[in-house]
Each structure stands twice: as C-alpha cells, then as structure tokens.
Design a protein around this motif. Structure first.
Motif, PDB file in Angstrom:
ATOM      1  N   ALA A   1       0.819  -1.208   0.000  1.00  0.00           N
ATOM      2  CA  ALA A   1       0.000   0.000   0.000  1.00  0.00           C
ATOM      3  C   ALA A   1       0.853   1.259   0.000  1.00  0.00           C
ATOM      4  O   ALA A   1       0.510   2.248  -0.618  1.00  0.00           O
ATOM      5  CB  ALA A   1      -0.930   0.003   1.208  1.00  0.00           C
ATOM      6  N   VAL A   2       1.976   1.227   0.697  1.00  0.00           N
ATOM      7  CA  VAL A   2       2.858   2.385   0.765  1.00  0.00           C
ATOM      8  C   VAL A   2       4.178   1.997   0.115  1.00  0.00           C
ATOM      9  O   VAL A   2       4.821   1.046   0.520  1.00  0.00           O
ATOM     10  CB  VAL A   2       3.105   2.813   2.227  1.00  0.00           C
ATOM     11  N   ARG A   3       4.552   2.737  -0.892  1.00  0.00           N
ATOM     12  CA  ARG A   3       5.822   2.463  -1.564  1.00  0.00           C
ATOM     13  C   ARG A   3       6.812   3.541  -1.186  1.00  0.00           C
ATOM     14  O   ARG A   3       6.504   4.716  -1.219  1.00  0.00           O
ATOM     15  CB  ARG A   3       5.614   2.430  -3.068  1.00  0.00           C
ATOM     16  N   ARG A   4       7.979   3.121  -0.795  1.00  0.00           N
ATOM     17  CA  ARG A   4       9.021   4.063  -0.410  1.00  0.00           C
ATOM     18  C   ARG A   4       9.960   4.287  -1.586  1.00  0.00           C
ATOM     19  O   ARG A   4      10.220   3.373  -2.358  1.00  0.00           O
ATOM     20  CB  ARG A   4       9.785   3.512   0.784  1.00  0.00           C
ATOM     21  N   PRO A   5      10.484   5.497  -1.718  1.00  0.00           N
ATOM     22  CA  PRO A   5      11.412   5.745  -2.824  1.00  0.00           C
ATOM     23  C   PRO A   5      12.733   5.010  -2.612  1.00  0.00           C
ATOM     24  O   PRO A   5      13.169   4.790  -1.488  1.00  0.00           O
ATOM     25  CB  PRO A   5      11.623   7.259  -2.790  1.00  0.00           C
ATOM     26  N   VAL A   6      13.340   4.626  -3.686  1.00  0.00           N
ATOM     27  CA  VAL A   6      14.626   3.943  -3.634  1.00  0.00           C
ATOM     28  C   VAL A   6      15.713   5.000  -3.734  1.00  0.00           C
ATOM     29  O   VAL A   6      15.726   5.819  -4.645  1.00  0.00           O
ATOM     30  CB  VAL A   6      14.746   2.924  -4.796  1.00  0.00           C
TER      31      VAL A   6
END
Length: 140
Positions: A95-100
């Motif tokens: 649901a929550v994607r973190r930046p790489v």
C-alpha cells in the motif's frame, strides 16, 4: 440517532443553520448590490452560496461520521482470530511504496560527496556534542 441530540450536537446543528442562513443572506445582499451597478458584487453573489454549501457538506459529513462510529460502538466485537487473513498474491504491491535511494556514481565508480549534506551532518554532530548550545553558537 440519540447521539445527535446531545448539547454539543444541538450547538452544531444551530451553528450550521445560522451560518447557512447568514451566508445565503449575504449572497442575496450581494445580488441586490450587483443589480444596483456594483459589478464586483457578482463574484461575491456566487461566493456566499458556495460557502453555505460547504457548511452543509461539513455538517453532513460529521453527522455521517458520528452515526458510523455509533454503529461501530454498538456492534458486537469481531473475533479477528477466527477470520482468515487474505494472502498476498504474487502480483500485489504494498500500500505504501518508499522511494529507492541510489547514490550518484562518478565515472570512477565512487559515490559523490554531497557538500551540503556533509555540512548538515557536521552541524548535527556538533549539536549532539554540545547539548546545551544554541544553534546560533555554531562556529561553522
């Protein structure tokens, strides 16, 4: 439904009615000014009913929220252990994607030193080493 007739909710209902009547009255007043020749009042004649609509929307949303929370309080507790948890499928995404974060590389393959980041880290280490100091005492 009984929860919507507490003193706090009665005050909210009265405030909603007073604001809506007042905003619509202000809109009518601006229409009368606009027809008398004040062209700027046409914008206000549209603006005041929009304010009244916003008050009605917020009141309606709060009533729905109060009724929903009242139903949840009155509902019997649900045994979460008895319900199966849905398994994540192979194609599902979180649901929550973190930046790489990828370090920038120079042509030699070494990570580029960010001078602003290094200065900020030095400032933070100085603040950590001097707990009683103020930011204005920083020598750098």
């Amino acid at each position: 439904m009984r929860r919507l007739w507490t003193p706090a909710w009665i005050a909210r209902h009265v405030a909603m009615v007073v604001l809506v009547v007042g905003f619509l009255g202000m809109g009518w007043w601006q229409i009368s000014r606009a027809t008398a020749g004040n062209s700027l009042s046409w914008g206000y004649a549209v603006e005041w009913p929009i304010f009244a609509g916003f008050v009605v929307y917020v009141w309606w949303r709060e009533v729905r929220l109060a009724r929903r929370s009242a139903m949840e309080v009155d509902a019997p507790p649900v045994d979460l252990a008895a319900e199966p948890t849905p398994a994540a499928t192979a194609g599902s995404r979180p649901a929550v994607r973190r930046p790489v974060r990828v370090p920038r590389l120079q042509s030699t393959g070494e990570a580029v030193e960010d001078t602003d980041l290094a200065a900020y880290n030095h400032y933070l280490s100085w603040l950590n080493a001097n707990p009683g100091a103020r930011p204005g005492d920083y020598p750098g």
